[in-house]
Design an enzyme around this catalytic site. Structure first.
Site, PDB file in Angstrom:
ATOM      1  CB  SER A  63      -3.328   5.052 -16.610  1.00  0.00           C
ATOM      2  OG  SER A  63      -3.566   6.437 -16.683  1.00  0.00           O
ATOM      3  CG  ASN A  95     -10.695  12.597 -10.152  1.00  0.00           C
ATOM      4  OD1 ASN A  95     -10.645  13.809  -9.911  1.00  0.00           O
ATOM      5  ND2 ASN A  95     -11.301  11.738  -9.351  1.00  0.00           N
ATOM      6  N   GLY A 101      -5.598   0.880 -13.402  1.00  0.00           N
ATOM      7  CA  GLY A 101      -6.779   0.376 -12.707  1.00  0.00           C
ATOM      8  C   GLY A 101      -8.024   0.706 -13.504  1.00  0.00           C
ATOM      9  CB  VAL A 125      -3.935   4.335  -5.804  1.00  0.00           C
ATOM     10  CG1 VAL A 125      -3.892   5.267  -7.004  1.00  0.00           C
ATOM     11  CG2 VAL A 125      -2.739   4.552  -4.895  1.00  0.00           C
ATOM     12  CG  ASP A 126      -7.761  10.026  -6.211  1.00  0.00           C
ATOM     13  OD1 ASP A 126      -7.110  10.721  -5.408  1.00  0.00           O
ATOM     14  OD2 ASP A 126      -8.619  10.491  -6.978  1.00  0.00           O
ATOM     15  CG  ASP A 170      -1.817   1.093   1.401  1.00  0.00           C
ATOM     16  OD1 ASP A 170      -1.757   2.046   0.589  1.00  0.00           O
ATOM     17  OD2 ASP A 170      -2.633   1.056   2.343  1.00  0.00           O
ATOM     18  CB  ILE A 171       1.356   3.931  -2.519  1.00  0.00           C
ATOM     19  CG1 ILE A 171       2.544   4.822  -2.899  1.00  0.00           C
ATOM     20  CG2 ILE A 171       0.033   4.701  -2.559  1.00  0.00           C
ATOM     21  CD1 ILE A 171       2.540   5.275  -4.359  1.00  0.00           C
ATOM     22  CE1 TYR A 222      -9.805   7.528 -14.589  1.00  0.00           C
ATOM     23  CE2 TYR A 222      -7.720   8.617 -15.024  1.00  0.00           C
ATOM     24  CZ  TYR A 222      -9.013   8.653 -14.532  1.00  0.00           C
ATOM     25  OH  TYR A 222      -9.498   9.826 -13.984  1.00  0.00           O
TER      26      TYR A 222
END
Ligand code: ADP
Length: 171
Positions: A115, A22, A117, A31-32, A8-9, A119
């Site tokens: 991008s 986005n 995931g 992740v966002d 996990d980042i 996207y």
């Protein structure tokens, strides 16, 4: 110099983690969402002052409640089949993030697989682009981390690194 990390980042104590945001910069899924949850509502409040971000560009915020000192948000391209400049835009995301990091004195930086995931960017092509730009910028940083969410993604990055920059310091 380039490390591949699985996990996990939001847990990484580095100068900056990169967010696959986005264009509103106000939070979303994947992740966002994880980064906004871990940073706390201050991140959204701060980002409201930034006025959004076009695809391929990047913006910097404090890390608030994260162990990371900063969040660099970049907006990846949505994959539409490959004929709408998606590859160039994804490359621009990595470059914009690195340039913003350099301008802010950041020495350690971790990236998710932007991008790949929701996207829908093909993962192999995305990893090839990510690793190409990481190898280019790594000499100007103490640590560059490719933060993968699954062991399969990590293996993909390891393969790409072995192919593109075999002389990197082992991660
Ligand atoms: P995008 O909208 O740019 O496709 P996503 O968040 O949907 O962004 O996915 C980007 C990548 O981030 C995917 O490979 C996904 O598995 C990964 N990911 C999701 N959550 C995390 C997390 N907490 N830490 C690191 N990577 C994550």
């Amino acid at each position: 110099m380039i490390e591949v990390h699985t996990g996990d980042i939001t847990k990484l104590a580095v100068d900056a983690i990169v967010n696959a945001a986005n264009s509103t910069l106000l939070g979303g899924g994947g992740v966002d969402g994880a980064i906004h949850r871990a940073a706390g509502p201050e991140l959204r409040k701060y980002n409201e002052t930034l006025g959004g971000c076009p695809t391929g560009e990047a913006r910097i915020s404090p890390g608030f409640r994260l162990p990371a000192r900063h969040v660099i948000s970049t907006v990846g391209p949505v994959w539409h089949g490959g004929d709408r400049g998606e590859e160039a835009l994804l490359e621009r995301c990595y470059r914009s993030s690195f340039e913003l990091a350099l301008a802010n004195g950041i020495r350690s930086i971790a990236f998710p697989a932007i991008s790949t995931g929701v996207y829908g960017f093909p993962k192999d092509r995305a990893a090839a682009i990510a690793v190409k730009v990481m190898c280019e910028y790594a000499p100007r940083f103490e640590r560059v981390i490719a933060c993968c969410f699954s062991p399969e993604d990590a293996a993909r990055y390891e393969r790409e690194l072995a192919r593109r920059c075999p002389d990197r310091a082992a991660g």
